[in-house]
Design a protein around this motif. Structure first.
Motif, PDB file in Angstrom:
ATOM      1  N   PRO A  68       0.821  -1.223   0.000  1.00 48.92           N
ATOM      2  CA  PRO A  68       0.000   0.000   0.000  1.00 48.92           C
ATOM      3  C   PRO A  68       0.856   1.276   0.000  1.00 48.92           C
ATOM      4  O   PRO A  68       0.516   2.259  -0.656  1.00 48.92           O
ATOM      5  CB  PRO A  68      -0.813  -0.097   1.309  1.00 48.92           C
ATOM      6  CG  PRO A  68      -0.732  -1.536   1.720  1.00 48.92           C
ATOM      7  CD  PRO A  68       0.544  -2.090   1.170  1.00 48.92           C
ATOM      8  N   THR A  69       1.957   1.263   0.716  1.00 48.89           N
ATOM      9  CA  THR A  69       2.836   2.443   0.757  1.00 48.89           C
ATOM     10  C   THR A  69       3.444   2.688  -0.616  1.00 48.89           C
ATOM     11  O   THR A  69       3.545   3.820  -1.091  1.00 48.89           O
ATOM     12  CB  THR A  69       3.967   2.233   1.791  1.00 48.89           C
ATOM     13  OG1 THR A  69       3.396   1.698   2.975  1.00 48.89           O
ATOM     14  CG2 THR A  69       4.694   3.519   2.086  1.00 48.89           C
ATOM     15  N   LEU A  70       3.847   1.589  -1.247  1.00 52.26           N
ATOM     16  CA  LEU A  70       4.414   1.684  -2.590  1.00 52.26           C
ATOM     17  C   LEU A  70       3.400   2.304  -3.555  1.00 52.26           C
ATOM     18  O   LEU A  70       3.732   3.205  -4.341  1.00 52.26           O
ATOM     19  CB  LEU A  70       4.813   0.274  -3.025  1.00 52.26           C
ATOM     20  CG  LEU A  70       5.565   0.038  -4.321  1.00 52.26           C
ATOM     21  CD1 LEU A  70       6.307  -1.294  -4.231  1.00 52.26           C
ATOM     22  CD2 LEU A  70       4.650   0.003  -5.511  1.00 52.26           C
ATOM     23  N   GLU A  71       2.177   1.834  -3.448  1.00 49.11           N
ATOM     24  CA  GLU A  71       1.139   2.359  -4.351  1.00 49.11           C
ATOM     25  C   GLU A  71       0.865   3.831  -4.066  1.00 49.11           C
ATOM     26  O   GLU A  71       0.728   4.638  -4.995  1.00 49.11           O
ATOM     27  CB  GLU A  71      -0.137   1.521  -4.243  1.00 49.11           C
ATOM     28  CG  GLU A  71       0.007   0.235  -5.062  1.00 49.11           C
ATOM     29  CD  GLU A  71      -1.027  -0.836  -4.723  1.00 49.11           C
ATOM     30  OE1 GLU A  71      -2.036  -0.526  -4.065  1.00 49.11           O
ATOM     31  OE2 GLU A  71      -0.794  -1.994  -5.141  1.00 49.11           O
ATOM     32  N   ALA A  72       0.839   4.186  -2.790  1.00 49.26           N
ATOM     33  CA  ALA A  72       0.609   5.590  -2.427  1.00 49.26           C
ATOM     34  C   ALA A  72       1.756   6.462  -2.957  1.00 49.26           C
ATOM     35  O   ALA A  72       1.528   7.596  -3.416  1.00 49.26           O
ATOM     36  CB  ALA A  72       0.488   5.724  -0.907  1.00 49.26           C
TER      37      ALA A  72
END
Ligand code: SAH
Ligand code: SF4
Length: 351
Positions: free
Chosen positions: A302-306
Motif C-alpha cells: 500500500p505504501t508503494l502504491e501511495a
C-alpha cells in the motif's frame, strides 16, 4: 586473452598467419560470437586449438536461469579471483544485458549488496565487452523464447560504479558502439552521482542513456544511504543531470529503490517529483531487493502504491519496475553474496 586485447591489435595472436586472419578473428569475437574457439570454422584447426584457452578472460563459476529461461545470470571469475556478474533479461521487443564495471564497489551504499563487500578492482574495457560477447554467444547456443536472439540493450547496473572507472568504461562504450555495432541509444550508464564522470560522459558525442541513482530527495537522508553524497551533494548531481540533458537532448532517468520507513514517505515523493519535473527526468521506482547484509526492507504494497500515486498527482513521469530474476538473486551483487557467504548452496546450472 582475446577480449582483453584491443580489437585493432588481434594480429598479435596470429604469428605468421596472413593478415586477413585478424579480420576473420575480429568478426568471430565481435559479430558472430561463439562460446568456443573450435567453432571459428574458417580458421585453421591448429589455430583454433591454440585460441581456445585464450577466448574468455574469465571462467563461468555459476550460471542460473529464471523466468522460464528469459532471465539468465552468470557469475564469472577472472584468473586473479575477481568476480564479475551479468544478468540477461529477455523482453518481447528487446534483450537487455546488465553488466558489471568493477569487481565490488567502493561507494558503500547501505542498501546494496555490492556496496557492503567493498572494492576488489576495476574491470578492464575488454572484461566489460566480454560480458556482452558471452551473453551473445550464449543466446546463439541457447535461444530465448520470444525475445531478440542478440543483446539489443546494455545497462551498466551490475556490480560497480561505472563513472568511478571512467576511462575503461569509455573504451568499453567505444568498442560496443564502433566494433559490436550497438546503438549508443540502447546503452545506459547508471551512476550513484559521480559528478565529474557525468560531465565527461555528457561531453562525448554518443547518445548514451544516463540513469542516476537518487534514492533520496534531500541531502540529509541521501547522505545516510549514499556516502558519496557527502562529496557530491544533491544540488551538484542535479546540476550535472541538467548538463547531460542539455548536451544530449536525452531525458535522464532517476532510479529510486523504495525502502520501508526510509524513503517511502509522501514528503520524499513530493520532493522527488519536484526534482524530476524540473529536470524533465523519468523516474524508475523499484521496490528494494532485500539483501542478506543490510537492515533495509522493501516498502509495503500500500505504501508503494501511495508513493506512485503521489508522483503521478505531482505530474511526474514515473514507472514502477518489476524486479526480474528474484528467484535467482537478480539484484545487484546478490549472487556473489550468496556464493561467498554460502548462505545457500547453488549448484551450477548450465543452461
Ligand atoms: N553503481 C551504479 C550502478 C550499479 S547499481 C549505481 O549505483 O547506479 C545499479 C542499480 O541497482 C542502482 O540504481 C542501485 O541503486 C540499485 N540497487 C542497489 N542495491 C539494490 C537493492 N538491494 N535493491 C534494488 N536496487 C538496488
Ligand atoms: Fe556501488 Fe551502485 Fe551499489 Fe552504491 S548502489 S554500492 S554505487 S554498486
Amino acid at each position: 586473452m582475446l577480449y582483453t586485447t584491443p580489437p585493432e591489435e588481434l594480429g598479435s595472436f596470429l604469428g605468421d598467419e596472413p593478415r586477413y586472419r585478424a579480420d576473420q578473428l575480429r568478426q568471430w569475437l565481435y559479430q558472430d560470437f561463439v562460446l568456443d574457439a573450435a567453432e571459428m570454422t574458417n580458421l585453421p584447426k591448429p589455430l583454433r586449438h591454440e585460441l581456445s584457452t585464450k577466448l574468455w578472460p574469465f571462467a563461468v563459476e555459476v550460471s542460473q536461469e529464471g523466468d522460464k529461461g528469459r532471465t539468465r545470470k552468470w557469475l564469472f571469475r577472472a584468473p586473479d579471483g575477481a568476480s564479475i556478474e551479468s544478468v540477461l533479461m529477455g523482453y518481447n521487443d528487446r534483450t537487455t544485458l546488465c553488466i558489471s564495471s568493477q569487481a565490488g564497489c567502493a561507494m558503500g551504499c547501505t542498501f546494496c549488496a555490492t556496496g557492503q563487500f567493498g572494492f576488489e578492482r576495476h574491470l578492464s574495457a575488454g572484461e566489460m565487452v566480454a560480458q556482452v560477447a558471452y551473453a551473445n554467444a550464449h543466446l546463439k547456443a541457447h535461444p530465448m523464447d520470444r525475445s531478440p536472439q542478440r543483446v539489443t540493450n546494455v545497462v551498466f547496473m551490475g556490480m560497480g560504479e561505472p563513472l568511478a572507472n571512467y576511462t575503461r568504461v569509455e573504451e568499453a562504450l567505444r568498442r560496443m558502439i564502433d566494433v559490436v555495432d550497438m546503438s549508443a541509444r540502447s546503452v545506459t550508464v547508471s551512476t550513484v552521482g559521480v559528478v565529474p564522470g557525468m560531465r565527461r560522459l555528457a561531453a562525448t558525442s554518443w547518445q548514451i542513456g544516463l540513469a542516476v541513482s537518487l534514492h533520496a530527495a534531500d541531502d540529509e537522508l541521501r547522505s545516510t544511504l549514499v556516502p558519496l553524497n557527502n562529496r557530491y551533494p544533491l544540488a551538484d548531481v542535479i546540476d550535472a543531470c541538467r548538463e547531460y540533458y542539455d548536451h544530449k537532448g536525452r531525458r535522464v532517468t532517476i532510479e529510486w529503490a523504495l525502502m520501508k520507513d526510509t524513503n517511502d514517505s509522501e514528503e520524499q515523493a513530493m520532493k522527488l517529483a519536484a526534482i524530476a519535473n524540473d529536470l524533465r527526468a523519468h523516474i524508475n521506482v523499484i521496490n528494494l531487493n532485500p539483501t542478506p547484509l543490510t537492515d533495509e526492507q522493501p516498502a509495503d504494497r500500500p505504501t508503494l502504491e501511495a508513493f506512485m500515486v503521489t508522483l503521478e498527482a505531482e505530474g511526474a513521469n514515473a514507472t514502477l519496475r518489476a524486479t526480474r530474476g528474484q528467484d535467482i538473486d537478480g539484484a545487484c551483487g546478490q549472487l556473489r553474496s550468496r556464493v561467498t557467504e554460502q548462505l545457500i548452496t547453488i549448484e551450477p546450472n548450465p543452461a
